[in-house]
Motif scaffolding. Structure first.
Motif, PDB file in Angstrom:
ATOM      1  N   ARG A  92       3.281   0.827   3.193  1.00 28.34           N
ATOM      2  CA  ARG A  92       3.001  -0.379   3.963  1.00 28.34           C
ATOM      3  C   ARG A  92       3.463  -1.585   3.141  1.00 28.34           C
ATOM      4  NH1 ARG A  92      -0.391  -1.211   8.233  1.00 28.34           N
ATOM      5  NH2 ARG A  92      -1.391   0.793   7.829  1.00 28.34           N
ATOM      6  N   ASP A 110      -0.149   8.835  12.508  1.00 27.72           N
ATOM      7  CA  ASP A 110      -0.971   7.628  12.405  1.00 27.72           C
ATOM      8  C   ASP A 110      -1.045   6.860  13.713  1.00 27.72           C
ATOM      9  OD1 ASP A 110       0.011   6.782   9.001  1.00 27.72           O
ATOM     10  OD2 ASP A 110      -1.232   8.386   9.822  1.00 27.72           O
ATOM     11  N   VAL A 118       3.601  10.808   3.526  1.00 32.66           N
ATOM     12  CA  VAL A 118       3.429   9.616   2.693  1.00 32.66           C
ATOM     13  C   VAL A 118       3.685   8.400   3.572  1.00 32.66           C
ATOM     14  CG1 VAL A 118       4.297   8.312   0.710  1.00 32.66           C
ATOM     15  CG2 VAL A 118       4.110  10.814   0.586  1.00 32.66           C
ATOM     16  N   THR A 119       2.849   7.369   3.420  1.00 33.69           N
ATOM     17  CA  THR A 119       3.030   6.140   4.196  1.00 33.69           C
ATOM     18  C   THR A 119       3.149   4.960   3.245  1.00 33.69           C
ATOM     19  OG1 THR A 119       1.755   7.005   6.070  1.00 33.69           O
ATOM     20  CG2 THR A 119       2.018   4.618   5.938  1.00 33.69           C
ATOM     21  N   HIS A 155       7.176   5.860   7.180  1.00 27.57           N
ATOM     22  CA  HIS A 155       6.632   7.191   6.960  1.00 27.57           C
ATOM     23  C   HIS A 155       7.682   8.085   6.304  1.00 27.57           C
ATOM     24  CE1 HIS A 155       2.993   6.364   9.094  1.00 27.57           C
ATOM     25  NE2 HIS A 155       3.583   6.201  10.269  1.00 27.57           N
ATOM     26  N   THR A 170      -3.507   0.603  -3.438  1.00 30.48           N
ATOM     27  CA  THR A 170      -3.472  -0.663  -2.720  1.00 30.48           C
ATOM     28  C   THR A 170      -3.295  -1.799  -3.721  1.00 30.48           C
ATOM     29  OG1 THR A 170      -4.957   0.236  -1.032  1.00 30.48           O
ATOM     30  CG2 THR A 170      -4.676  -2.164  -1.096  1.00 30.48           C
ATOM     31  N   THR A 183      -4.746   6.880  -2.308  1.00 31.38           N
ATOM     32  CA  THR A 183      -4.111   5.660  -1.808  1.00 31.38           C
ATOM     33  C   THR A 183      -4.100   4.610  -2.903  1.00 31.38           C
ATOM     34  OG1 THR A 183      -4.820   6.080   0.473  1.00 31.38           O
ATOM     35  CG2 THR A 183      -4.267   3.807  -0.105  1.00 31.38           C
ATOM     36  N   ILE A 219       0.247   5.263   0.519  1.00 30.32           N
ATOM     37  CA  ILE A 219      -0.715   6.297   0.898  1.00 30.32           C
ATOM     38  C   ILE A 219      -0.082   7.649   0.599  1.00 30.32           C
ATOM     39  CG2 ILE A 219      -2.140   7.260   2.737  1.00 30.32           C
ATOM     40  CD1 ILE A 219      -1.910   4.546   4.172  1.00 30.32           C
ATOM     41  N   GLU A 266       0.841  -1.197   0.000  1.00 31.14           N
ATOM     42  CA  GLU A 266       0.000   0.000   0.000  1.00 31.14           C
ATOM     43  C   GLU A 266       0.872   1.241   0.000  1.00 31.14           C
ATOM     44  OE1 GLU A 266      -4.153   0.910   2.141  1.00 31.14           O
ATOM     45  OE2 GLU A 266      -2.452   0.863   3.526  1.00 31.14           O
TER      46      GLU A 266
END
Length: 316
Positions: A238, A306, A235-236, A246, A186, A184, A179, A177
């Motif tokens: 995952r 977050d 921005v994240t 992050h 995914t 986003t 973000i 993912e």
């Protein structure tokens, strides 16, 4: 057996023996393999320790086909350029060999070597001054003083941050993912990328171009974190194992700056990369119109953290 036959057989045996001895004496010895700087071939090296002026850099590769990772002073993917220079040094064949102490340390620079490296924890190898030719360097192993053609060593970064990969995302990173400030992405079960909100979905090509930009864009420089500057967006990333990374957007113009606080690094990019990285703008369309900028109304100046567990930066 008569006497003549006995004499003939004896002479024949003696002749064969003399011929064999002659051939043995004239045989060419099997050439010994050329000695290299390291006793280990580069392909067998899985750990490198480099002593720099500001830090000790430890690099590790886990198994064939795996990318190199920096383990100290931080955990991060390693840049390929200095790594290739180190492996080339290990495999280099010296042009000259001297006894230790044959040339004074002031000339060789080995009293205070510019670089000290260990391969797989073996004895240290010291790299000193430039030799008689611009591409040569004096190198000291535990047993000898060597002169080595190693042009790449002149371009080795002296700062540990520049041993970190300037890319944001490794090619083999298991990203699940991404973000971004406005949308986003995914990863779907089929390997494609789903975009949310739906109105931001410009098509599969745009989503894939964004992921490719994150994998292949290279920072112009890596600098220490400037803690005095507030982020304007976040921005994240995952990963498949639920690790989270992050990156704070510090600036878009005149250059794009992304901060990784966990690594203590600010990544500085050319400003034209802001749209491909942050806005899901297809690279083929960048010249067609004005690149969009971040809107203060869309991105709070102090976005809420977050608070998710496991936010420490990890290798990609």
């Amino acid at each position: 057996m008569n006497r003549k036959r006995l004499i003939f057989n004896s002479a024949l045996i003696l002749g064969i023996a003399v011929l064999g001895l002659t051939l043995w004496l004239l045989r060419k010895p099997t050439p010994a393999p050329p000695e290299t700087v390291s006793a280990l071939p580069a392909a067998a090296i899985t750990a490198i320790e480099v002593h720099l002026p500001d830090a000790i850099v430890q690099l590790e590769r886990r198994g064939a086909g795996h990318s190199w990772q920096m383990r100290e002073p931080i955990a991060a993917p390693a840049d390929t350029a200095p790594l290739e220079a180190m492996l080339a040094l290990a495999d280099a064949t010296p042009t000259q060999r001297y006894e230790r102490g044959a040339i004074d340390d002031k000339t060789t620079g080995l009293d205070e070597p510019a670089l000290v490296v260990r391969f797989n924890g073996q004895a240290p190898i010291a790299v000193g001054n430039e030799g008689p030719t611009p591409a040569s360097r004096y190198v000291a192993t535990p047993h000898a003083l060597l002169l080595v053609e190693a042009e790449r060593l002149a371009r080795l970064p002296a700062n540990w941050r520049n041993w970190v990969s300037p890319t944001l995302l490794a090619d083999d990173a298991d990203l699940s993912e991404l973000i971004l400030p406005r949308l986003t992405l995914t990863r779907s079960d089929t390997g494609g990328w789903q975009v949310a909100p739906a109105k931001a979905d410009l098509g599969a090509d745009y989503a894939q171009a964004t992921i490719d930009a994150w994998r292949h864009s290279r920072a112009l420089s890596l600098e220490p974190v400037d803690a005095s500057r507030a982020r304007i967006a976040r921005v994240t990333l995952r990963y498949g194992d639920d690790r989270i990374r992050h990156l704070d957007v510090i600036e878009r113009e005149p250059e794009l700056i992304l901060r990784d606080a966990g690594r203590g690094i600010d990544y500085h990019f050319a400003a034209h990369l802001a749209a491909p990285l942050l806005d899901m703008q297809h690279p083929d369309t960048l010249g067609a119109g004005r690149a969009r900028s971040l809107q203060p109304s869309a991105i709070p100046l102090t976005p809420a953290d977050d608070g998710a567990a496991g936010t420490t930066s990890m290798p990609d």
